[in-house]
Every structure is written in structure tokens, then in C-alpha cells.
Design a protein around this motif. Structure first.
Motif, PDB file in Angstrom:
ATOM      1  N   ILE A   1       0.866  -1.178   0.000  1.00 60.27           N
ATOM      2  CA  ILE A   1       0.000   0.000   0.000  1.00 60.27           C
ATOM      3  C   ILE A   1       0.906   1.232   0.000  1.00 60.27           C
ATOM      4  O   ILE A   1       1.570   1.523   1.005  1.00 60.27           O
ATOM      5  CB  ILE A   1      -0.935   0.023   1.229  1.00 60.27           C
ATOM      6  CG1 ILE A   1      -1.653  -1.334   1.389  1.00 60.27           C
ATOM      7  CG2 ILE A   1      -1.936   1.157   1.097  1.00 60.27           C
ATOM      8  CD1 ILE A   1      -2.500  -1.742   0.202  1.00 60.27           C
ATOM      9  N   ASP A   2       0.948   1.923  -1.117  1.00 60.78           N
ATOM     10  CA  ASP A   2       1.804   3.103  -1.286  1.00 60.78           C
ATOM     11  C   ASP A   2       0.929   4.347  -1.153  1.00 60.78           C
ATOM     12  O   ASP A   2       0.278   4.772  -2.104  1.00 60.78           O
ATOM     13  CB  ASP A   2       2.490   3.054  -2.654  1.00 60.78           C
ATOM     14  CG  ASP A   2       3.401   4.255  -2.895  1.00 60.78           C
ATOM     15  OD1 ASP A   2       3.743   4.935  -1.909  1.00 60.78           O
ATOM     16  OD2 ASP A   2       3.764   4.501  -4.066  1.00 60.78           O
ATOM     17  N   LEU A   3       0.909   4.928   0.056  1.00 63.59           N
ATOM     18  CA  LEU A   3       0.058   6.083   0.354  1.00 63.59           C
ATOM     19  C   LEU A   3       0.904   7.342   0.377  1.00 63.59           C
ATOM     20  O   LEU A   3       1.871   7.435   1.144  1.00 63.59           O
ATOM     21  CB  LEU A   3      -0.637   5.881   1.707  1.00 63.59           C
ATOM     22  CG  LEU A   3      -1.557   6.993   2.203  1.00 63.59           C
ATOM     23  CD1 LEU A   3      -2.669   7.262   1.212  1.00 63.59           C
ATOM     24  CD2 LEU A   3      -2.138   6.634   3.564  1.00 63.59           C
ATOM     25  N   GLN A   4       0.563   8.308  -0.478  1.00 61.38           N
ATOM     26  CA  GLN A   4       1.342   9.535  -0.593  1.00 61.38           C
ATOM     27  C   GLN A   4       0.414  10.746  -0.524  1.00 61.38           C
ATOM     28  O   GLN A   4      -0.737  10.686  -0.942  1.00 61.38           O
ATOM     29  CB  GLN A   4       2.099   9.577  -1.926  1.00 61.38           C
ATOM     30  CG  GLN A   4       2.992   8.392  -2.208  1.00 61.38           C
ATOM     31  CD  GLN A   4       3.584   8.459  -3.605  1.00 61.38           C
ATOM     32  OE1 GLN A   4       3.719   9.518  -4.194  1.00 61.38           O
ATOM     33  NE2 GLN A   4       3.937   7.302  -4.147  1.00 61.38           N
TER      34      GLN A   4
ATOM     35  N   GLU B   1      -1.818  11.919   7.422  1.00 56.70           N
ATOM     36  CA  GLU B   1      -2.058  10.477   7.382  1.00 56.70           C
ATOM     37  C   GLU B   1      -2.643   9.978   8.699  1.00 56.70           C
ATOM     38  O   GLU B   1      -3.394   8.995   8.726  1.00 56.70           O
ATOM     39  CB  GLU B   1      -0.753   9.745   7.062  1.00 56.70           C
ATOM     40  CG  GLU B   1      -0.946   8.261   6.806  1.00 56.70           C
ATOM     41  CD  GLU B   1       0.309   7.577   6.284  1.00 56.70           C
ATOM     42  OE1 GLU B   1       0.334   6.340   6.254  1.00 56.70           O
ATOM     43  OE2 GLU B   1       1.267   8.283   5.904  1.00 56.70           O
TER      44      GLU B   1
ATOM     45  N   HIS C   1      -4.927   2.311   5.519  1.00 51.69           N
ATOM     46  CA  HIS C   1      -3.895   1.365   5.082  1.00 51.69           C
ATOM     47  C   HIS C   1      -4.364  -0.077   5.298  1.00 51.69           C
ATOM     48  O   HIS C   1      -4.303  -0.918   4.387  1.00 51.69           O
ATOM     49  CB  HIS C   1      -2.599   1.637   5.847  1.00 51.69           C
ATOM     50  CG  HIS C   1      -1.405   0.907   5.318  1.00 51.69           C
ATOM     51  ND1 HIS C   1      -1.202  -0.439   5.537  1.00 51.69           N
ATOM     52  CD2 HIS C   1      -0.346   1.321   4.553  1.00 51.69           C
ATOM     53  CE1 HIS C   1      -0.076  -0.820   4.964  1.00 51.69           C
ATOM     54  NE2 HIS C   1       0.466   0.234   4.352  1.00 51.69           N
ATOM     55  N   ALA C   2      -4.843  -0.370   6.501  1.00 49.64           N
ATOM     56  CA  ALA C   2      -5.304  -1.718   6.818  1.00 49.64           C
ATOM     57  C   ALA C   2      -6.550  -2.094   6.016  1.00 49.64           C
ATOM     58  O   ALA C   2      -6.704  -3.246   5.587  1.00 49.64           O
ATOM     59  CB  ALA C   2      -5.593  -1.837   8.312  1.00 49.64           C
TER      60      ALA C   2
ATOM     61  N   GLU D   1      -5.438  -3.056   2.475  1.00 53.27           N
ATOM     62  CA  GLU D   1      -4.736  -4.349   2.490  1.00 53.27           C
ATOM     63  C   GLU D   1      -5.717  -5.500   2.667  1.00 53.27           C
ATOM     64  O   GLU D   1      -5.629  -6.527   1.983  1.00 53.27           O
ATOM     65  CB  GLU D   1      -3.700  -4.356   3.615  1.00 53.27           C
ATOM     66  CG  GLU D   1      -2.825  -5.594   3.626  1.00 53.27           C
ATOM     67  CD  GLU D   1      -1.704  -5.499   4.638  1.00 53.27           C
ATOM     68  OE1 GLU D   1      -1.020  -6.529   4.858  1.00 53.27           O
ATOM     69  OE2 GLU D   1      -1.497  -4.409   5.213  1.00 53.27           O
TER      70      GLU D   1
ATOM     71  N   GLN E   1      -1.519   2.051  -5.225  1.00 55.67           N
ATOM     72  CA  GLN E   1      -0.933   3.387  -5.116  1.00 55.67           C
ATOM     73  C   GLN E   1      -2.043   4.410  -4.890  1.00 55.67           C
ATOM     74  O   GLN E   1      -2.956   4.548  -5.695  1.00 55.67           O
ATOM     75  CB  GLN E   1      -0.153   3.728  -6.381  1.00 55.67           C
ATOM     76  CG  GLN E   1       0.639   5.020  -6.278  1.00 55.67           C
ATOM     77  CD  GLN E   1       1.448   5.284  -7.531  1.00 55.67           C
ATOM     78  OE1 GLN E   1       0.885   5.621  -8.577  1.00 55.67           O
ATOM     79  NE2 GLN E   1       2.760   5.132  -7.447  1.00 55.67           N
TER      80      GLN E   1
END
Length: 318
Positions: free
Chosen positions: A121-124, A137, A144-145, A148, A197
Motif C-alpha cells: 500500500i503506497d500512500l502519498q 495520514e 492502510h489496513a 490491504e 498506489q
């Protein structure tokens, strides 16, 4: 003979309602897709079920239940063919119909080949300082969880339509917690690994410039130069944020700066009293006042340009 007639009429009375119910039209349909591997998340299975719900409604609503039951195998074969086209990455292994006024359709599916394991998980956050991005964030700690969990166990080949489900999930979370931002979501395959992403970017009017001031009326400002330069950098981290976000969280942002100031040695050792005021806007104002209830220090200097010697004097007040 009379008793036999009564028993026969009673039997017919009990059979007729059943026959009428069995030949009644279908009023509603419930579709459930089941992953025989047991790995696909309920979120994706609900999406698959919703896709087939439209098909099942068109096939069965208002149709006679007796007719559907008689042609059950044909309907099952048709649903299998449609499902194999709709569910990229999956094949249908079985279809079960429980025909009635509320007809239940169970579709058993399994992934074609490999399934997604340990997705990245690419969080930007785009357009904001890294430390500010870290604070943002923290406002979406579960995302994120959730991502996933949603994608793990799904077919590797299901990325295209699964991406739509993930976009909806991210949009909902961002809209609830960070309405001044918008997300973009892509599901990619990189080096044999699935990457989700997520890029979250600010929208609307942004903070472009910061008018910053740190001063005191109790302590000479020259003694606060170290703090002044340090907190110029802290304030600059707010650049790029949406003005609406700053307006909504102004008190919180002021409190964050204040808490940092309270940990500074100069402030703790001399019991100084800092105050922070933020004025939201594209040209945002940040004023930090450092006051004291115990001290008042100032310097005075004098000069006499008419003298050649001893033309300077001064006083210090504490």
C-alpha cells in the motif's frame, strides 16, 4: 363415504395454497457470490454480487416460479456464462437456485491462477511538506489496513475491476476525514507484486505565502533569534495546505505549535508564556508572542554626535 369426502376436501385445501405459492411470480432476487478458496474479501464479493444482481433481476423478476424451476439447469448454465465474462480473474464452478417468490441465487467462484498476497500500500500526499503529510495520514489511520484487507486473497487478474472498489473505499474515507483533499487510486503489478498506489492531493485555494512574526514585549527580541529562525521553518511546513483545511483546524494547528514551543529550553527554564495566532488565507499570517509574568527586560542606548569622545552611553533594565 361422507367422512372420506371431508378428508379429501381437507387435503385439497392444504395442497392448493402450496401449488399457488409455487407458481407465483418472483418478487425479489438475492444474489450471493462465494469464493470457494475463501480468500476474497467480503468487500469484493459484494461488488461481484452486485454486478450479477442486475442480471438476475432481469432474468427472474415477475417470471413464474414453476417455469424457472423447470428450466433451472438452463438458467444455471446461462448465469455461469455471464459470470465468467463479468468476473475477470475468476471462473464460476457452480450455480445453485432456490426458486420462490424471493429467489436465492448462489454463485460459487474461484480465482483463475495466483491470488494477491502481502500487497504493498503506497500512500502519498502530494503538494505538502513530509512532516505535514505524516500528520494528515494520522487523520485516516485505518485506511492502510482497510486497503490491504480488501485486496488480499483476491485473484491477481482482478486488479482492473477491484480498483473501482478500492477507489470508492478511499474516496469515502478521504471525504469523511479530509474533505479538502481528493484521492487518485491505481492498482499496479510491479516485480510480481500487487501495489495499491494512493495519491491524495489538496484542492481549492492553497496557502501560497506565510507572513511570520515572532516577538516579545517582555524580553529583547535579539535573545529570541534562535527560536525565531527555528519556528520560521515550522510555519513554512503549512505551505501548500488548503486554506479551508487551515480554517477548519486553525485551533488545532495553533495548539500544535504552542505545544512545541512549551518544550523549548528557553521557554521552560524562564517560565515564558508563548501565544500563537494563525490567520488563514492564501497569504497566511502566523504571529508568535513570547511573554513573561516574571520578567521585563529592555535596553536603552544614547548617542551624542557633537562629542568626539564618550559620545555613547546606555542603560539596561531588568
Amino acid at each position: 363415504m361422507k367422512l372420506n369426502k371431508i378428508l379429501f376436501c381437507a387435503a385439497m385445501t392444504s395442497i392448493l395454497p402450496l401449488q399457488h405459492a409455487f407458481s407465483a411470480p418472483v418478487n425479489s432476487v438475492e444474489v450471493q457470490v462465494i469464493d470457494t478458496n475463501g480468500g476474497t474479501s467480503q468487500l469484493l464479493l459484494q461488488k461481484m454480487s452486485g454486478s450479477m444482481q442486475v442480471v438476475a433481476d432481469q432474468l427472474f423478476i415477475d417470471k413464474d416460479t414453476a417455469m424457472i424451476a423447470a428450466a433451472g439447469e438452463d438458467y444455471a448454465r446461462l448465469l455461469t456464462e455471464i459470470g465468467d465474462r463479468v468476473f475477470t480473474g475468476y471462473e464460476l464452478t457452480d450455480v445453485k437456485l432456490d426458486v420462490g417468490e424471493t429467489t436465492q441465487v448462489k454463485l460459487y467462484a474461484r480465482p483463475w491462477n495466483k491470488v494477491i498476497e502481502k500487497p504493498l500500500i503506497d500512500l502519498q500526499f502530494s503538494g505538502v511538506e513530509p512532516q505535514t503529510a505524516a500528520l494528515l495520514e494520522q487523520r485516516i489511520p485505518a485506511l492502510h489496513a482497510q486497503l490491504e484487507q480488501a485486496i488480499s486473497g483476491a485473484s491477481v487478474d482482478a486488479g482492473d475491476w477491484a480498483g473501482g472498489v478500492l477507489r470508492k473505499l478511499v474516496r469515502s474515507e478521504v471525504q469523511a476525514q479530509l474533505p479538502e483533499f481528493k484521492p487518485a487510486v491505481d492498482v499496479l503489478q510491479e516485480d510480481g507484486r500487487t501495489v495499491v498506489q494512493v495519491v491524495i492531493y489538496p484542492v481549492g485555494q492553497l496557502v501560497r505565502n506565510i507572513r511570520y512574526e515572532l516577538r516579545s514585549e517582555a524580553i529583547p527580541n535579539v535573545l529570541l533569534m534562535k527560536l525565531k529562525y527555528k519556528y520560521a521553518g515550522e510555519c513554512d511546513k503549512l505551505r501548500g495546505l488548503p486554506v479551508a483545511y487551515v480554517q477548519r483546524h486553525r485551533q488545532e494547528l495553533e495548539q500544535q505549535l504552542l505545544e512545541k514551543l512549551m518544550t523549548e529550553p528557553e521557554v521552560k527554564n524562564y517560565q515564558l508564556r508563548p501565544e500563537v495566532k494563525i490567520t488563514p488565507g492564501a497569504d497566511m499570517g502566523v504571529i508568535i508572542m513570547i511573554e513573561s509574568d516574571d520578567y521585563k527586560i529592555w535596553f536603552e542606548g544614547y548617542g551624542d554626535i557633537g562629542r568626539n569622545k564618550e559620545n555613547l552611553s546606555g542603560k539596561a533594565h531588568l
